[in-house]
Scaffold this motif. Structure first.
Motif, mmCIF file in Angstrom:
data_model
loop_
_atom_site.group_PDB
_atom_site.id
_atom_site.type_symbol
_atom_site.label_atom_id
_atom_site.label_comp_id
_atom_site.label_asym_id
_atom_site.label_seq_id
_atom_site.Cartn_x
_atom_site.Cartn_y
_atom_site.Cartn_z
ATOM 1 N N ARG A 80 0.844 -1.190 0.000
ATOM 2 C CA ARG A 80 0.000 0.000 0.000
ATOM 3 C C ARG A 80 0.882 1.244 0.000
ATOM 4 N N GLN A 81 0.539 2.208 -0.841
ATOM 5 C CA GLN A 81 1.355 3.407 -0.962
ATOM 6 C C GLN A 81 0.491 4.614 -1.299
ATOM 7 N N MET A 82 0.865 5.753 -0.726
ATOM 8 C CA MET A 82 0.141 7.008 -0.908
ATOM 9 C C MET A 82 0.868 7.898 -1.910
ATOM 10 N N PHE A 83 0.086 8.548 -2.781
ATOM 11 C CA PHE A 83 0.644 9.445 -3.789
ATOM 12 C C PHE A 83 -0.052 10.798 -3.722
ATOM 13 N N GLU A 84 0.724 11.854 -3.944
ATOM 14 C CA GLU A 84 0.153 13.197 -4.013
ATOM 15 C C GLU A 84 -0.578 13.372 -5.335
ATOM 16 N N ILE A 85 -1.680 14.106 -5.287
ATOM 17 C CA ILE A 85 -2.450 14.414 -6.482
ATOM 18 C C ILE A 85 -2.260 15.890 -6.816
ATOM 19 N N PRO A 86 -1.893 16.224 -8.035
ATOM 20 C CA PRO A 86 -1.724 17.635 -8.399
ATOM 21 C C PRO A 86 -2.982 18.443 -8.080
ATOM 22 N N GLY A 87 -2.795 19.543 -7.415
ATOM 23 C CA GLY A 87 -3.930 20.370 -7.024
ATOM 24 C C GLY A 87 -4.433 20.090 -5.629
ATOM 25 N N GLY A 88 -3.856 19.078 -4.962
ATOM 26 C CA GLY A 88 -4.238 18.787 -3.585
ATOM 27 C C GLY A 88 -4.909 17.444 -3.433
#
Length: 377
Positions: free
Chosen positions: A257-265
């Protein structure tokens, strides 16, 4: 390490903007836990590697481990950090490493029963606002399995949203048939047809991240979770593989499991594919959310404890006979009820101590009989 209470607040406001979801709610939780006076820093788990965790900090990503005291005081594995958790950590000076001292109370928790024995909980992700349930528009579309995912989502305290992926690979007739079946099985749940290849439906999906919200993907291998992650994250952040042509099943590409940033928040957690989803105990809220149509009908049954089997005056069976309710959906409802009852009973038996060897054998025989009952139609 940051030395003042003021610096902690300033850092989280400036470098944990809407992207990671730190807000006034988490600030209050932090203050209530007394971490400001403990000279610790808030961080969020972005990946779980077993004994080590990758965490987002005010200075970028660090590798972190739990402190010896925390491991000693932790009674259950589910109390240890999971992807999505907000932690109280000590940032080691001169190193990109951190020591974890505590976990902030979780606002939501997505979990399932771990495979094998003993009975234990496996946490998939925490502090999620929206859980995307991904199923591809091919031969792997399975309504009964989708119902189990919905139970997991409702019980977790998250908003489920169904994504019918790979919409570019099927004709209009199949699309409409699938949409109708899914809509009937998930009353009140948003459903979107999406394609990361053509961009269909992706603008609507991106809207769920507004305001720094945290989302996660769940589904089987090959349903397109990693491809959707790459599209939403704006780059090739996850490896993808083709499905098998003979049965539309996927091959595992996401291994943790891994978290990624999304452009714009906002952030998105991608999870490994789950071919088998064993529900965790205490799924009453999930059952009510997933089978709200059946439970609403049950309110009109003659008997309050109606099992919707052969009782007279059963409004649920009447709806099936009249064609208003699919018999397969009722069968799934009853089977899931039996599964949860079995799991609760098994957990109670496991917690009972002081059994003799003879009692243990009798319990094993009894458990086999219950398992046979569990799988009856």
């Amino acid at each position: 390490m940051y030395k003042t209470k003021k610096s902690i607040t300033e850092i989280t406001n400036n470098l944990f903007p809407e992207t990671y979801g730190w807000d006034s709610y988490w600030q209050k939780e932090w203050s209530a836990a007394g971490y400001e006076a403990a000279d610790l820093t808030p961080v969020r788990v972005t990946a779980d590697f077993g004994q080590q965790f990758k965490v987002a900090t005010a200075n970028g990503e660090y590798m972190a481990e739990t402190s010896g005291k925390m491991r000693h005081l932790t009674e259950q594995g589910s109390d240890l950090p999971a992807v999505g958790d907000w932690l109280a950590a000590e940032l080691l000076p001169g190193e990109h490493r951190a020591r974890i001292h505590g976990v902030l109370p979780r606002r939501s928790k997505i979990s399932r029963k771990a495979a094998g024995n003993p009975v234990r909980e496996q946490i998939i992700a925490t502090n999620i606002d929206t859980l995307f349930l991904v199923t591809s528009l091919n031969y792997d579309l399975n309504i009964r399995r989708l119902e189990r995912y919905l139970i997991m989502a409702w019980n977790a305290g998250t908003q489920p949203v169904i994504l019918l992926s790979k919409a570019d690979l099927c004709d209009e007739v199949f699309r409409l048939q699938a949409l109708n079946e899914v809509t009937l099985a998930a009353p009140g749940v948003p459903v979107h047809m999406v394609s990361a290849q053509t961009g269909e439906g992706m603008e609507q999906v991106a809207g769920y991240f507004a305001g720094g919200r945290s989302c996660a993907l769940a589904g089987t291998s090959g349903c397109g979770k990693s491809t959707l992650t790459n599209y939403l994250a704006g780059g090739h952040v996850q490896r993808t593989r083709d499905i098998r042509e003979d049965d539309s099943r996927g091959r595992h590409t996401t291994t943790h499991r891994q978290m990624f940033e999304i452009p714009g928040g906002g952030v998105l957690i991608d999870t490994p594919g789950m071919r088998e989803l064993q529900l965790w105990e205490g799924e009453e809220d999930g059952m009510s959310g997933t089978f709200s149509d059946i439970e609403n009908l049950a309110g009109n049954c003659r008997f309050r404890d109606c099992t919707h089997n052969r009782e007279e005056g059963c409004a649920v069976r009447t709806a099936v006979d009249d064609g208003e309710l699919d018999s397969g959906r009722l069968s799934s409802y009853r089977k899931t009820q039996r599964e949860l009852a079995f799991l609760e009973r098994k957990e109670k038996n496991r917690s009972t101590t002081g059994r003799s060897a003879g009692n243990g054998k009798r319990d094993q025989r009894k458990e086999r009989r219950v398992k046979n009952w569990l799988h009856e139609e």
